[in-house]
Design a protein around this motif. Sequence first.
Motif: not given
Length: 167
Positions: A38-49, A85-90
């Motif tokens: 279960v991911s603790t990251v909400p959907d909006w965080a996936k859209a704006d990491p 899908r994680l941006p390279g800067g993160l």
Amino acid sequence: MLIAALAALLLQQSAGTIAWDTPVTPDPEAPAQAAQPVSTVPDWAKADPYGWERSQCSPMIRKDATMEACQVRVRTDLAAALGDRLPGGLAPDGIEGCRQVSDGKGGYETTCAPVQRTLAATAAPVAEICEERPTRTASGVVAFGRECRPATGATTTEGLSFRLGGD
């Protein structure tokens, strides 16, 4: 009003009915599915990491934790939730303490050296003792002039002076 009360009474009684369903039995021939973490990251965080990292590593949220520890935690969670899908800067590097510093040519380079901290040169003002004295100008008007000398005891003497014995 009597009609409204009767209608409410009828609606209240019909809401209490129970419908029994037969329980669903699992199919023994179906392959057992592995439990998805279960991911603790909400959907909006996936859209704006980037926004998720800023919100979680805010000093008001992280309290006593260091910024580096918070970023490692958040970036690891984001990497698990977003995958490719994680941006390279993160991307969590695994090397802690690395940062980008200016190369002096308008660009940046990554370095993992410890931060060099130097104290700023302190140019504290020298304590002075100032006196205002009246002086007469050429036109006969009296003007006040200010004379200051260091408070350390070092005095500058002008004119003729004699020392009679001692320093």
